[in-house]
Design a protein around this motif. Structure first.
Motif, PDB file in Angstrom:
ATOM      1  N   ASP A  46      30.257  11.791  21.977  1.00 30.67           N
ATOM      2  CA  ASP A  46      29.222  12.776  22.301  1.00 30.67           C
ATOM      3  C   ASP A  46      28.639  12.552  23.696  1.00 30.67           C
ATOM      4  O   ASP A  46      28.286  13.504  24.388  1.00 30.67           O
ATOM      5  N   GLU A  47      28.537  11.290  24.075  1.00 28.72           N
ATOM      6  CA  GLU A  47      27.993  10.995  25.403  1.00 28.72           C
ATOM      7  C   GLU A  47      28.953  11.504  26.485  1.00 28.72           C
ATOM      8  O   GLU A  47      28.542  12.099  27.479  1.00 28.72           O
ATOM      9  N   LEU A  48      30.238  11.290  26.259  1.00 25.91           N
ATOM     10  CA  LEU A  48      31.223  11.755  27.234  1.00 25.91           C
ATOM     11  C   LEU A  48      31.210  13.280  27.328  1.00 25.91           C
ATOM     12  O   LEU A  48      31.280  13.855  28.422  1.00 25.91           O
ATOM     13  N   PHE A  49      31.083  13.945  26.174  1.00 24.95           N
ATOM     14  CA  PHE A  49      31.000  15.406  26.145  1.00 24.95           C
ATOM     15  C   PHE A  49      29.803  15.876  26.992  1.00 24.95           C
ATOM     16  O   PHE A  49      29.907  16.790  27.808  1.00 24.95           O
ATOM     17  N   GLU A  50      28.673  15.210  26.790  1.00 26.40           N
ATOM     18  CA  GLU A  50      27.438  15.585  27.498  1.00 26.40           C
ATOM     19  C   GLU A  50      27.589  15.360  29.010  1.00 26.40           C
ATOM     20  O   GLU A  50      27.185  16.192  29.819  1.00 26.40           O
ATOM     21  N   ILE A  51      28.186  14.236  29.374  1.00 32.31           N
ATOM     22  CA  ILE A  51      28.404  13.953  30.807  1.00 32.31           C
ATOM     23  C   ILE A  51      29.325  15.021  31.402  1.00 32.31           C
ATOM     24  O   ILE A  51      29.050  15.577  32.462  1.00 32.31           O
ATOM     25  N   ALA A  52      30.419  15.324  30.685  1.00 29.81           N
ATOM     26  CA  ALA A  52      31.427  16.243  31.233  1.00 29.81           C
ATOM     27  C   ALA A  52      30.880  17.650  31.406  1.00 29.81           C
ATOM     28  O   ALA A  52      31.178  18.333  32.383  1.00 29.81           O
ATOM     29  N   ARG A  53      30.050  18.124  30.449  1.00 31.63           N
ATOM     30  CA  ARG A  53      29.576  19.517  30.586  1.00 31.63           C
ATOM     31  C   ARG A  53      28.450  19.613  31.610  1.00 31.63           C
ATOM     32  O   ARG A  53      28.278  20.632  32.252  1.00 31.63           O
ATOM     33  N   ARG A  54      27.673  18.532  31.764  1.00 28.14           N
ATOM     34  CA  ARG A  54      26.536  18.612  32.700  1.00 28.14           C
ATOM     35  C   ARG A  54      26.889  18.118  34.101  1.00 28.14           C
ATOM     36  O   ARG A  54      26.345  18.595  35.088  1.00 28.14           O
ATOM     37  N   PHE A  55      27.747  17.106  34.168  1.00 26.54           N
ATOM     38  CA  PHE A  55      28.014  16.479  35.472  1.00 26.54           C
ATOM     39  C   PHE A  55      29.519  16.405  35.729  1.00 26.54           C
ATOM     40  O   PHE A  55      30.098  15.303  35.812  1.00 26.54           O
ATOM     41  N   PRO A  56      30.182  17.565  35.865  1.00 26.18           N
ATOM     42  CA  PRO A  56      31.641  17.525  36.028  1.00 26.18           C
ATOM     43  C   PRO A  56      32.090  16.755  37.269  1.00 26.18           C
ATOM     44  O   PRO A  56      33.184  16.194  37.294  1.00 26.18           O
ATOM     45  N   SER A  57      31.210  16.666  38.277  1.00 24.43           N
ATOM     46  CA  SER A  57      31.641  15.952  39.490  1.00 24.43           C
ATOM     47  C   SER A  57      31.826  14.458  39.214  1.00 24.43           C
ATOM     48  O   SER A  57      32.630  13.790  39.872  1.00 24.43           O
ATOM     49  N   GLU A  58      31.102  13.925  38.210  1.00 22.10           N
ATOM     50  CA  GLU A  58      31.291  12.499  37.869  1.00 22.10           C
ATOM     51  C   GLU A  58      32.677  12.298  37.233  1.00 22.10           C
ATOM     52  O   GLU A  58      33.331  11.284  37.452  1.00 22.10           O
ATOM     53  N   ILE A  59      33.100  13.283  36.460  1.00 20.58           N
ATOM     54  CA  ILE A  59      34.433  13.196  35.833  1.00 20.58           C
ATOM     55  C   ILE A  59      35.515  13.333  36.913  1.00 20.58           C
ATOM     56  O   ILE A  59      36.507  12.604  36.919  1.00 20.58           O
ATOM     57  N   GLU A  60      35.277  14.256  37.855  1.00 24.24           N
ATOM     58  CA  GLU A  60      36.259  14.432  38.944  1.00 24.24           C
ATOM     59  C   GLU A  60      36.388  13.148  39.759  1.00 24.24           C
ATOM     60  O   GLU A  60      37.471  12.758  40.183  1.00 24.24           O
ATOM     61  N   ARG A  61      35.243  12.490  39.966  1.00 25.34           N
ATOM     62  CA  ARG A  61      35.267  11.230  40.732  1.00 25.34           C
ATOM     63  C   ARG A  61      36.121  10.194  39.994  1.00 25.34           C
ATOM     64  O   ARG A  61      36.967   9.528  40.595  1.00 25.34           O
ATOM     65  N   VAL A  62      35.931  10.090  38.688  1.00 28.73           N
ATOM     66  CA  VAL A  62      36.702   9.097  37.927  1.00 28.73           C
ATOM     67  C   VAL A  62      38.191   9.477  37.917  1.00 28.73           C
ATOM     68  O   VAL A  62      39.063   8.600  38.020  1.00 28.73           O
ATOM     69  N   ALA A  63      38.483  10.769  37.835  1.00 27.83           N
ATOM     70  CA  ALA A  63      39.891  11.199  37.860  1.00 27.83           C
ATOM     71  C   ALA A  63      40.534  10.790  39.193  1.00 27.83           C
ATOM     72  O   ALA A  63      41.692  10.342  39.230  1.00 27.83           O
ATOM     73  N   GLU A  64      39.780  10.938  40.274  1.00 28.60           N
ATOM     74  CA  GLU A  64      40.294  10.528  41.583  1.00 28.60           C
ATOM     75  C   GLU A  64      40.480   9.006  41.626  1.00 28.60           C
ATOM     76  O   GLU A  64      41.479   8.503  42.147  1.00 28.60           O
ATOM     77  N   TRP A  65      39.550   8.270  41.035  1.00 23.66           N
ATOM     78  CA  TRP A  65      39.694   6.804  40.980  1.00 23.66           C
ATOM     79  C   TRP A  65      40.938   6.410  40.167  1.00 23.66           C
ATOM     80  O   TRP A  65      41.623   5.454  40.510  1.00 23.66           O
TER      81      TRP A  65
END
Ligand code: SF4
Length: 302
Positions: free
Chosen positions: A220-239
């Motif tokens: 649920d935390e990951l879901f919340e991060i992904a819907r609210r802060f997609p740029s954090e997910i994009e950063r991790v994908a780039e990492w």
């Protein structure tokens, strides 16, 4: 011998309450520190600045893995070929093995992988060792007694509930946990009492503050991060793309690859599914599009 009270803050609610308590008690010889691992949300960095303006100086600790990355380059150049690693992987690794100045990313480049729940080297390498070397050691060498204040509460877990309020460590410093019997509402009351705002992430659906995401983040935390802060997910994908190149296997994922998927984007898709992980959850599907502006697990929006 002088006593120095070291208060380690994270930008989260408990460590902020801890600092406020220390100030309220007019604690002498306080040293407030923040370990910057380079993997926090921008709001947390802003919040650290805010605390600094409102409450006083914070010493920023930034781990540096430059030497280890340089040594790893030598290993790649001199040993990988003998181990049968392909020229393509060696070239890719040499292309990315350069310090970026982002501690979390540099740690992963050096290790050629991300930490995991089974190999949880991040806390040790990013926080425990740098704080010991950069803060505690110089204090010991100047003849000080160190008291490490920790914002741990018994309510957080069974393991924490077993921890005493005070204890001496084999490393020669004392640990003090004055919030051990506090509940979460005591923590927010402390903020109110001193007119200090909690980190705004607590009103943006986040239950915890720190690495975003943490290797221990729940579905649920990951879901919340992904819907609210997609740029954090994009950063991790780039990492993942960069760290994968520093790995002998040519691939590295932030969360261990398993039934949830391979790579952060697949694991985010899994976070949208219902229990069992096979079917999309309709409620989550609707919620994805419509995140409330204010949402708090601690009733901060009421
Ligand atoms: S918050 Fe999570 S990811 Fe960050 S150092 Fe601690 S365990 Fe590792």
């Amino acid at each position: 011998m002088d006593t120095v009270n070291v208060i380690s803050i994270s930008g989260g609610k408990d460590s902020t309450a801890l600092w406020l308590l220390a100030k309220e008690r007019e604690t002498e010889n306080m040293k407030v520190i923040f370990s910057d691992v380079g993997h926090e949300h921008p709001e947390t960095y802003k919040y650290i600045d805010y605390l600094q303006k409102e409450l006083g100086e914070i010493t920023i600790i930034k781990p540096d893995f430059s030497d280890r990355i340089i040594k790893k380059r030598e290993v790649v150049q001199t040993k990988w070929r003998n181990e049968g690693i392909s020229e393509n992987i060696i070239d890719e690794a040499l292309g990315v093995l350069k310090p970026t100045g982002i501690p979390f990313l540099d740690l992963c480049l050096w290790k050629g992988r991300f930490p995991s729940t089974m190999a949880r080297f991040c806390t040790q390498e990013l926080k425990v060792i740098p704080v010991y070397e950069q803060v505690y050691m110089p204090l010991f060498e100047s003849g000080n007694h160190v008291v490490s204040w920790q914002g741990i509460r018994a309510q957080e877990s069974r393991k924490r509930a077993m921890m005493p309020e005070r204890e001496d460590t084999p490393e020669g410093y004392e640990v003090y946990r004055p919030l051990i019997k506090w509940d979460v509402y005591d923590v927010f009351k402390m903020h109110d009492k001193h007119g200090i705002k909690p980190n705004p992430l607590y009103t943006q659906g986040m239950g915890r503050v720190g690495c975003m995401p943490c290797i221990n983040s729940r579905k649920d935390e990951l879901f919340e991060i992904a819907r609210r802060f997609p740029s954090e997910i994009e950063r991790v994908a780039e990492w993942e793309r960069i760290v994968g190149k520093a790995s002998k296997r040519g691939s590295a994922t932030f969360f261990t690859s398993d039934d949830r998927g391979h790579g952060i984007n697949e694991v985010v898709e899994w976070s949208k599914t219902s229990r069992g992980g096979k079917n999309y959850d309709l409620e989550k599907f609707i919620a994805w599009e419509d995140a409330p502006t204010c949402s708090s697990q601690y009733g901060l929006c009421e």
